[in-house]
Scaffold this motif. Structure first.
Motif, PDB file in Angstrom:
ATOM      1  N   TYR A  71     -26.920 -92.870 -30.899  1.00 34.95           N
ATOM      2  CA  TYR A  71     -27.305 -93.525 -29.935  1.00 34.95           C
ATOM      3  C   TYR A  71     -26.467 -93.210 -28.621  1.00 34.95           C
ATOM      4  O   TYR A  71     -25.490 -92.346 -28.685  1.00 34.95           O
ATOM      5  CB  TYR A  71     -26.689 -95.250 -30.189  1.00 34.95           C
ATOM      6  N   PHE A  72     -26.980 -93.653 -27.351  1.00 29.49           N
ATOM      7  CA  PHE A  72     -26.482 -93.414 -26.030  1.00 29.49           C
ATOM      8  C   PHE A  72     -26.682 -94.619 -25.315  1.00 29.49           C
ATOM      9  O   PHE A  72     -27.788 -95.344 -25.470  1.00 29.49           O
ATOM     10  CB  PHE A  72     -27.183 -92.232 -25.478  1.00 29.49           C
ATOM     11  N   LYS A  73     -25.634 -95.115 -24.261  1.00 32.03           N
ATOM     12  CA  LYS A  73     -26.040 -96.018 -23.544  1.00 32.03           C
ATOM     13  C   LYS A  73     -26.254 -95.727 -22.095  1.00 32.03           C
ATOM     14  O   LYS A  73     -25.605 -94.680 -21.601  1.00 32.03           O
ATOM     15  CB  LYS A  73     -24.821 -97.000 -23.778  1.00 32.03           C
ATOM     16  N   GLY A  74     -26.864 -96.672 -21.424  1.00 35.24           N
ATOM     17  CA  GLY A  74     -26.884 -96.267 -19.669  1.00 35.24           C
ATOM     18  C   GLY A  74     -27.340 -97.600 -19.150  1.00 35.24           C
ATOM     19  O   GLY A  74     -27.860 -98.397 -19.904  1.00 35.24           O
ATOM     20  N   SER A  75     -27.139 -97.724 -18.014  1.00 32.69           N
ATOM     21  CA  SER A  75     -27.619 -98.625 -17.289  1.00 32.69           C
ATOM     22  C   SER A  75     -28.655 -98.500 -16.090  1.00 32.69           C
ATOM     23  O   SER A  75     -28.721 -97.222 -15.563  1.00 32.69           O
ATOM     24  CB  SER A  75     -26.422 -99.635 -16.487  1.00 32.69           C
ATOM     25  N   GLY A 132     -21.724 -91.610 -22.439  1.00 32.32           N
ATOM     26  CA  GLY A 132     -22.547 -92.474 -22.716  1.00 32.32           C
ATOM     27  C   GLY A 132     -22.712 -92.507 -24.161  1.00 32.32           C
ATOM     28  O   GLY A 132     -23.411 -93.400 -24.665  1.00 32.32           O
ATOM     29  N   ARG A 133     -21.947 -91.677 -24.880  1.00 29.30           N
ATOM     30  CA  ARG A 133     -22.014 -91.733 -26.369  1.00 29.30           C
ATOM     31  C   ARG A 133     -21.247 -92.921 -26.753  1.00 29.30           C
ATOM     32  O   ARG A 133     -20.346 -93.243 -26.216  1.00 29.30           O
ATOM     33  CB  ARG A 133     -21.547 -90.427 -27.059  1.00 29.30           C
ATOM     34  N   LEU A 134     -21.422 -93.720 -28.021  1.00 29.89           N
ATOM     35  CA  LEU A 134     -20.736 -94.735 -28.666  1.00 29.89           C
ATOM     36  C   LEU A 134     -19.677 -93.999 -29.260  1.00 29.89           C
ATOM     37  O   LEU A 134     -19.743 -92.928 -29.886  1.00 29.89           O
ATOM     38  CB  LEU A 134     -21.602 -95.615 -29.324  1.00 29.89           C
ATOM     39  N   ALA A 135     -18.625 -94.837 -29.530  1.00 32.13           N
ATOM     40  CA  ALA A 135     -17.563 -94.614 -30.271  1.00 32.13           C
ATOM     41  C   ALA A 135     -18.069 -94.055 -31.960  1.00 32.13           C
ATOM     42  O   ALA A 135     -18.994 -94.840 -32.345  1.00 32.13           O
ATOM     43  CB  ALA A 135     -16.486 -95.541 -30.655  1.00 32.13           C
ATOM     44  N   THR A 136     -17.563 -93.031 -32.649  1.00 28.56           N
ATOM     45  CA  THR A 136     -18.121 -92.855 -33.944  1.00 28.56           C
ATOM     46  C   THR A 136     -17.876 -93.895 -34.927  1.00 28.56           C
ATOM     47  O   THR A 136     -18.571 -94.145 -35.772  1.00 28.56           O
ATOM     48  CB  THR A 136     -17.329 -91.545 -34.402  1.00 28.56           C
ATOM     49  N   THR A 137     -16.909 -94.671 -34.698  1.00 23.60           N
ATOM     50  CA  THR A 137     -16.573 -95.748 -35.563  1.00 23.60           C
ATOM     51  C   THR A 137     -17.678 -96.955 -35.430  1.00 23.60           C
ATOM     52  O   THR A 137     -18.118 -97.564 -36.323  1.00 23.60           O
ATOM     53  CB  THR A 137     -15.212 -96.513 -35.274  1.00 23.60           C
ATOM     54  N   VAL A 138     -18.161 -96.775 -34.057  1.00 23.77           N
ATOM     55  CA  VAL A 138     -19.807 -98.079 -33.994  1.00 23.77           C
ATOM     56  C   VAL A 138     -20.879 -97.330 -34.423  1.00 23.77           C
ATOM     57  O   VAL A 138     -21.575 -98.112 -34.600  1.00 23.77           O
ATOM     58  CB  VAL A 138     -19.311 -98.554 -32.383  1.00 23.77           C
TER      59      VAL A 138
END
Length: 568
Positions: free
Chosen positions: A367-371, A355-361
């Motif tokens: 941030y964390f992403k989920g649906s 769920g974590r974003l790439a460190t380059t992004v």
């Protein structure tokens, strides 16, 4: 998202003929606990630093030895968080919060002004987030942004955990509703995806924590939290006009009888817009979760933008509960791969690093992403706050009608699960105010006279020592449930007394102190003289017997659905 049902993890086999278990080991001494695990023949799989615990696999015959080892505070069954039958969903899509506010029209609404000439950013409107707590993340800091109500979770007695989000879900929701980076002006830098600005960035968030690290929570705690919000909605500095409920249970009771359904309807009748997720059971599910089944509240499904800016090809996300012709989502909102604020070392963050974003992004790893329909619900809660700043006299029925009348059609989407269509707060803010009479909903009133056990559905907390589940007509405190008495006080908005009592027992203190509700007693006495540190209840009684020195583990809100999913 939200979370997921926590069920007892299945056993595995460490070596032929020797079953092993996956457990969470709470420690007072990390090195000592690691040594104890090794001595018991186990292996450490993951560090759960936020709650001073280790996720380990250990042979079943080594559990007893581990329980009594020096430095080990607790040993509880591990729970698995699922999202509608899958692990935390974090696919290749990335939907930034600036993308959400743009596609819903919130960025255009921020350019408008209220009657006082202030930008329409939710200022002066309180949103109660009944969830797993809110962490002091960047984007949720600042004087007055988050006000902590009483912590009604099983972690309430730990001063180092009280009100904090050890699970990781509540912070994600709070960010979507009203997050804002320091110094960022809504409508200017907020269009930059590297800046974080939620739907209603100047709204006040009331943190009502009910769920612990593993999601453990009983439905009585959720009902008590809703009742507390109703009683205290007009306290100085709150003005609670919206409740965000990114969860639900699989209760099959008639919503006119179900106590959880009655609680949200009572809040609605007291002038609070209640926004609830329909659940993440997918297109085959014909019954939305409870309390989304209540016809008065705003039931929200999740939209999938399919990676494009155009709304023409948008559909209802495959995980969003369809419902039926009688009750389904009232509207949908973005709910796929939503990027919001991360809670480092929380349960979700630790268990689902995808769920974590790439460190380059995301160089700062914020941030964390989920649906899930959880995220979609938070989006609509923020939209409701914008309307209520623009027009403070709107009734909940008028807010619901405005949101449904203005929703964008979704020609490619299923006509049942999409409801009125996809949220468009820009259009809603431009529509004339509907007459109270024409907006008024006239469904049969609920009574709340059903059973508390029925409201739980298949979701129960469990004593990990004995396997005994909390069932029947008793609340989390072991008090008998009198449906008639509670229903009457809930309807009247008097379920909590001025001394912090609910259902005949004292759950919290009765005053404010530096922005936080004071008092840590759940009963007329403290739980114990020892700190509960994410995993330990000590020396308290429940139903005429003593709990062990370890946790209630949440074995199912697994069957209970915290919005997009099962909680455990």
């Amino acid at each position: 998202m939200l979370a997921g049902a926590t069920a007892l993890a299945p056993t595995a086999t460490a070596s032929p003929g020797v079953p092993s278990a996956q457990v969470i080991v709470g420690y007072d001494d990390a090195a000592g606990a690691r040594s104890a695990v090794a001595a018991a023949g186990g292996t450490v799989e993951r560090e759960l630093g936020l709650v001073d615990s280790l996720l380990v696999s250990v042979p079943s015959d080594g559990l007893k030895k581990l329980l009594t080892a020096p430095g080990v505070r607790s040993v509880t069954p591990d729970g698995k968080v699922t999202m509608t039958g899958r692990t935390w969903l974090a696919d290749a899509q990335n939907t930034s919060i600036s993308g959400v506010t743009k596609m819903t029209g919130a960025q255009d609404v921020w350019k408008g002004r209220d009657a006082k000439g202030q930008p329409l950013t939710g200022k002066g409107v309180g949103v109660a987030v009944i969830d797993s707590g809110i962490a002091p993340a960047t984007g949720l800091s600042g004087t007055g942004k988050v006000v902590n109500g009483p912590d009604l979770s099983l972690e309430s007695q730990a001063t180092n955990l009280r009100t904090l989000d050890t699970f990781g879900h509540g912070t994600h929701m709070a960010g979507i509703v009203a997050g804002r980076d320091p110094g960022v002006v809504a409508g200017q830098e907020s269009a930059d995806p590297t800046k974080f600005v939620g739907m209603a960035p100047d709204a006040t968030l009331l943190n009502m924590k009910v769920a612990a690290t593993d999601g453990a929570v009983d439905v009585s705690q959720v009902i008590a939290a809703i009742d507390w919000v109703v009683v205290h909605r007009n306290d100085p500095g709150l003005n609670i006009r919206v409740i965000n409920l990114s969860f639900g249970t699989d209760s099959t009771q008639d919503p006119r009888l179900d106590p959880l359904s009655h609680a949200v309807e009572a809040a609605w009748r007291k002038g609070i817009v209640v926004v609830v997720a329909v659940g993440n059971d997918g297109a085959a599910a014909t019954r939305v979760s409870m309390p989304a089944a209540n016809p008065y509240v705003i039931a929200v499904g999740a939209a999938d933008h399919k990676g494009t800016e155009s709304k023409v090809d948008d559909v209802v996300a495959d995980f969003s509960t369809k419902g039926n012709a009688t009750r389904h989502a009232d509207l949908v909102a973005p709910g796929r791969s939503i990027i919001s604020l991360r809670t480092p070392n929380s349960f979700l963050d630790t268990m689902y690093p995808t769920g974590r974003l790439a460190t380059t992004v995301d160089p700062s790893q914020r941030y964390f992403k989920g649906s899930g329909t959880s995220q979609a619900t938070a989006v609509v809660s923020g939209a409701a706050a914008l309307l209520l700043q623009q027009r403070p006299t709107l009734t909940p029925d008028q807010v619901k009608k405005l949101l449904m009348l203005s929703a964008d059609p979704m020609p490619q989407a299923d006509p049942v699960s999409r409801g009125a269509g996809q949220l468009n707060i820009r259009t809603a803010a431009a529509l004339p105010t509907p007459l109270v009479a024409t907006a008024q909903q006239k469904f049969a009133a609920s009574t709340g006279l059903g059973t508390l056990e029925g409201a739980r559905g298949t979701a129960h907390v469990v004593d990990p020592d004995t396997g005994t589940e909390l069932t029947g007509e008793r609340d989390i405190m072991g008090e008998a449930w009198n449906a008639a008495a509670w229903s009457a006080s809930c309807t009247a908005g008097t379920a909590w007394t001025t001394t912090g009592q609910w259902n005949g027992r004292t759950w919290s203190g009765s005053g404010w102190a530096t922005g936080t509700w004071t008092g840590t007693n759940w009963t007329s006495r403290t739980w114990s003289s020892r700190t509960w540190s994410g995993a330990t209840w000590t020396g308290t009684t429940w139903s005429s017997r003593t709990w062990s020195s370890r946790t209630w583990s949440g074995r199912t809100w697994s069957g209970g659905y915290w919005s997009g999913s099962h909680w455990g």
